[in-house]
Scaffold this motif. Structure first.
Motif, mmCIF file in Angstrom:
data_model
loop_
_atom_site.group_PDB
_atom_site.id
_atom_site.type_symbol
_atom_site.label_atom_id
_atom_site.label_comp_id
_atom_site.label_asym_id
_atom_site.label_seq_id
_atom_site.Cartn_x
_atom_site.Cartn_y
_atom_site.Cartn_z
ATOM 1 N N ASP A 189 0.819 -1.210 0.000
ATOM 2 C CA ASP A 189 0.000 0.000 0.000
ATOM 3 C C ASP A 189 0.856 1.265 0.000
ATOM 4 O OD1 ASP A 189 0.717 -1.022 2.496
ATOM 5 O OD2 ASP A 189 -0.867 0.031 3.554
ATOM 6 N N SER A 242 -9.958 -6.076 -4.235
ATOM 7 C CA SER A 242 -8.619 -5.818 -3.710
ATOM 8 C C SER A 242 -8.535 -4.336 -3.381
ATOM 9 C CB SER A 242 -7.552 -6.214 -4.729
ATOM 10 O OG SER A 242 -6.267 -5.877 -4.264
ATOM 11 N N SER A 243 -8.284 -3.522 -4.408
ATOM 12 C CA SER A 243 -8.275 -2.068 -4.224
ATOM 13 C C SER A 243 -9.680 -1.507 -4.111
ATOM 14 C CB SER A 243 -7.580 -1.405 -5.408
ATOM 15 O OG SER A 243 -8.372 -1.563 -6.584
ATOM 16 N N ASN A 307 -4.246 -6.648 -1.162
ATOM 17 C CA ASN A 307 -3.964 -5.238 -0.876
ATOM 18 C C ASN A 307 -4.308 -4.913 0.581
ATOM 19 O OD1 ASN A 307 -3.842 -2.381 -0.834
ATOM 20 N ND2 ASN A 307 -4.333 -2.292 -3.002
ATOM 21 N N PRO A 310 -6.924 -0.777 0.717
ATOM 22 C CA PRO A 310 -7.542 -0.496 -0.587
ATOM 23 C C PRO A 310 -7.791 0.994 -0.812
ATOM 24 C CG PRO A 310 -8.684 -2.279 0.552
ATOM 25 C CD PRO A 310 -7.754 -1.668 1.538
ATOM 26 N N GLY A 313 -11.412 1.710 -1.161
ATOM 27 C CA GLY A 313 -12.238 1.005 -0.187
ATOM 28 C C GLY A 313 -13.361 1.847 0.382
#
Length: 412
Positions: A189, A242-243, A307, A310, A313
């Protein structure tokens, strides 16, 4: 849709706070809240000027939607034939699950084997259109392979920032296109934030997981699903996370089609994460509006979804709550089982990140969140030939027999 219609994006718009920014230059994050930026169009002006017939008259592929992509009409796309991927009804899987209708959107047929090619073709085309000389991305493998391939196609210098623990097979795919691959010691990240700082100083376009132009390409997944269902929407879409970029893009695509009067509803979306990397799921279950970074990086076999923080997110949380979606996590062993079932029941060899949606659907059915009568679409995000996860658990032991005994072991 007449030839006089020239459709360009009019503003960057924050996906969290709604702040707008002028379209000149390259922007990545909101200057007010640091949320991911999206590209907005004048939907009122476009309403009624884009119809299903307009799309039907064009050849298949992502660029059939170019009137809703942020590229000048005169610009030649940097393309390898992405989009237009199979939309398959999975009758055997549906029967085994007790579902009335189940569809697979199989993204493994894209040029480099994953949905990432959708965003990459738009990002690389924008880079060429604006006269940029270099591009880059942060990747576990799929996105890096995609950016490297399209950069080679366009003749651009390509920088790929990858974690030191990347799988050797994925490293090979990254390197074959001539990209400058840099294995970075540090959290995944943190590489994202550092890449944006490098982009601002160097002028290279980093086409990361939630780059505004990447989201534009990936939203065409929603467009193709609508067309595949004869201009209808499913009850549920199950997508890996994921992201958060793929869920963000799906929502953007459906919302745009609704704003243009092409669909009347927005489907519910379920995002699925591995148990060992579930920051979005944890925030959703706690009722929080902000995703917290994981303390340690993940060891999941679903490497594409590892990840720890994210960048989209928070936007995904906002959209899930607004449109009655959900988020759940599944253990790796259930993902491996889903890989086997996709291969043996539907002929699809999926990477773990592509099969996790089937594992998630099983959980959703058990929890009663998805009804047996619902029409469901699984996003199978990529093929399994680059990184199968745990291949030893996917295959049966081959038998060895003498040529004279072949007839005895083959029966019909």
């Amino acid at each position: 849709m007449g030839t006089e219609v020239i459709i360009m994006h009019i503003v960057y718009k924050c996906g969290i706070c709604g702040q707008e920014f002028p379209p000149d230059g390259i922007r990545y994050r909101c200057g007010q809240c640091n949320g991911p930026l999206l590209i907005a169009y004048d939907y009122e002006a476009l309403k009624g000027r884009i119809t299903p017939r307009d799309f039907a008259e064009k050849p298949p592929g992502l660029w059939r939607y170019r009137e809703l992509l942020p590229v000048n009409p005169s610009t030649e796309p940097v393309s390898l034939g992405e989009g237009g991927t199979p939309f398959l009804e999975a009758k055997k899987l549906a029967c085994s699950l007790g579902l009335s209708r189940l569809f697979l959107k199989y993204e493994g047929n894209n040029p480099t084997g994953s949905f990432k090619d959708r965003g990459t073709t738009v990002g690389i085309t924008v880079a060429v259109e604006r006269g940029l000389k270099a591009v880059g991305t942060v990747s576990h493998g799929n996105m890096g392979t995609s950016v490297a391939a399209y950069a080679a196609r366009a003749g651009l210098t390509c920088y790929l920032l990858v974690p030191t623990g990347i799988v050797s097979a994925r490293l090979l795919y990254l390197s074959v296109y001539g990209a400058k691959v840099i294995q970075v010691v540090g959290r995944y990240d943190s590489m994202y934030g550092q890449s944006l700082r490098i982009a601002a100083k160097s002028g290279a376009l980093f086409i990361n997981c939630d780059n505004p132009f990447r989201i534009e390409g990936q939203k065409t997944l929603a467009f193709e699903i609508v067309e595949g269902l004869d201009w209808d929407v499913p009850d549920w879409i199950v997508a890996p996370a994921s992201s958060g970029g793929i869920a963000s893009a799906l929502y953007k695509g459906f919302l745009e089609f609704k704003a243009l009067g092409l669909v009347s509803d927005i489907p519910k979306i379920a995002v699925i994460q591995p148990e060992d990397a579930q920051p979005i799921v944890e925030a959703f279950e706690r009722g929080e509006e902000v995703v917290k970074p994981m303390k340690q990086e993940s060891d999941t076999i679903v490497r594409s979804l590892g990840n720890p923080y994210p960048p989209s997110g928070d936007r995904v949380l906002k959209l899930l709550r607004e449109f009655d979606g959900t988020a759940i996590a599944v253990p790796d062993e259930e993902t491996t089982t889903a890989q086997r079932d996709l291969a043996r029941m539907e002929g699809i060899c999926a990477e773990p990140a592509g099969a996790i949606t089937l594992a998630g659907l099983r959980r959703l059915l058990e929890l009663g969140k998805v009804k047996r009568s619902d029409k469901v679409v699984l996003i199978v995000s990529g093929f399994g030939f680059r990184d199968p996860g745990e291949p030893g658990k996917l295959v049966d032991t081959a038998m060895t027999v003498d040529i004279e005994d072949l007839e005895s072991v083959i029966s019909i």
